[in-house]
Write an enzyme that holds these catalytic residues in place. Sequence first.
Site, short mmCIF file in Angstrom:
data_model
loop_
_atom_site.label_atom_id
_atom_site.label_comp_id
_atom_site.label_asym_id
_atom_site.label_seq_id
_atom_site.Cartn_x
_atom_site.Cartn_y
_atom_site.Cartn_z
N GLY A 12 0.78 -1.23 0.00
CA GLY A 12 0.00 0.00 0.00
C GLY A 12 0.81 1.28 0.00
O GLY A 12 0.33 2.32 0.44
N HIS A 109 1.32 0.76 -13.29
CA HIS A 109 2.11 -0.43 -13.61
C HIS A 109 3.58 -0.03 -13.65
O HIS A 109 3.92 1.01 -14.21
CB HIS A 109 1.67 -1.01 -14.97
CG HIS A 109 2.43 -2.25 -15.32
ND1 HIS A 109 2.14 -3.48 -14.76
CD2 HIS A 109 3.48 -2.46 -16.14
CE1 HIS A 109 2.99 -4.38 -15.22
NE2 HIS A 109 3.81 -3.79 -16.06
C1 GRF Z 1 3.71 -1.19 -7.45
O1 GRF Z 1 4.99 -1.36 -7.98
C2 GRF Z 1 2.68 -1.11 -8.56
O2 GRF Z 1 3.17 -0.50 -9.71
C3 GRF Z 1 2.42 -2.57 -8.84
O3 GRF Z 1 2.43 -3.20 -7.58
C4 GRF Z 1 3.25 -2.45 -6.68
C5 GRF Z 1 2.40 -2.10 -5.51
O4 GRF Z 1 3.12 -1.51 -4.45
N1 GRF Z 1 1.19 -2.70 -9.57
P1 GRF Z 1 2.34 -0.84 -3.23
O5 GRF Z 1 1.40 -1.90 -2.65
O6 GRF Z 1 1.61 0.34 -3.75
O7 GRF Z 1 3.43 -0.49 -2.26
#
Ligand code: GRF
Length: 208
Positions: A12, A109
Amino acid sequence: MKRIVILISGRGSNLRSIVEACRAEAWPARIAAVISNRPDAAGLDFAAREGIATEVVDHRGFAERAAFDAALAQAVDRHAPDVVALAGFMRILGAAFVARYAGRIVNVHPSLLPAFPGLDTHRRVIEAGCKLAGATVHFVTSDLDHGPIIAQAVVPVLADDDAAALAARVLAREHVLYPLALRWLVEDALRLEHGIVTQTRGEPQLLL
Ligand code: GRF
């Protein structure tokens, strides 16, 4: 005030950057709820500490994806969102779910889409010998990681990078890029035409 519902599966950190930017920049929006498909997602604790409504729709309780998607849509709709933001949400959403929120569901992404969609992005970038990497915020369509691009941020790939080092460099840019793109969305500053997204005030959609 627009209402944003954020879907997560884990840590998160993007959620945190969105919550903090929404507050610090006084967006015309509020985070209406954070919904996770995993009960142990750390982002749920953060949201609860912030006083944001949280829900869990555990995918393991559903034999079929369509049933999970329907339960998730019910949970999302309870919070009447104007915008649905996927932030590290690790389930593939079916066409019906995506169509329900067409034009108001977005994702971040960790690659320069359309290159390197899917999982294990950073290892694949390094193995391909790329010198440039980055992050993309895009509208979600039923074509996984391929919706219209709202904004991108680039970072270098360094010679001694491993996947973790590159992921950390990209993630730091995600934390700037995703709030920026969401703010444009809640400010009605994006136009989507023929699959191309334009920032209507002419602000740069590429962060260097
Ligand atoms: C991020 O790198 C996002 O781009 C990918 O998953 C990861 C999530 O990280 N889809 P977080 O849970 O927001 O720290």
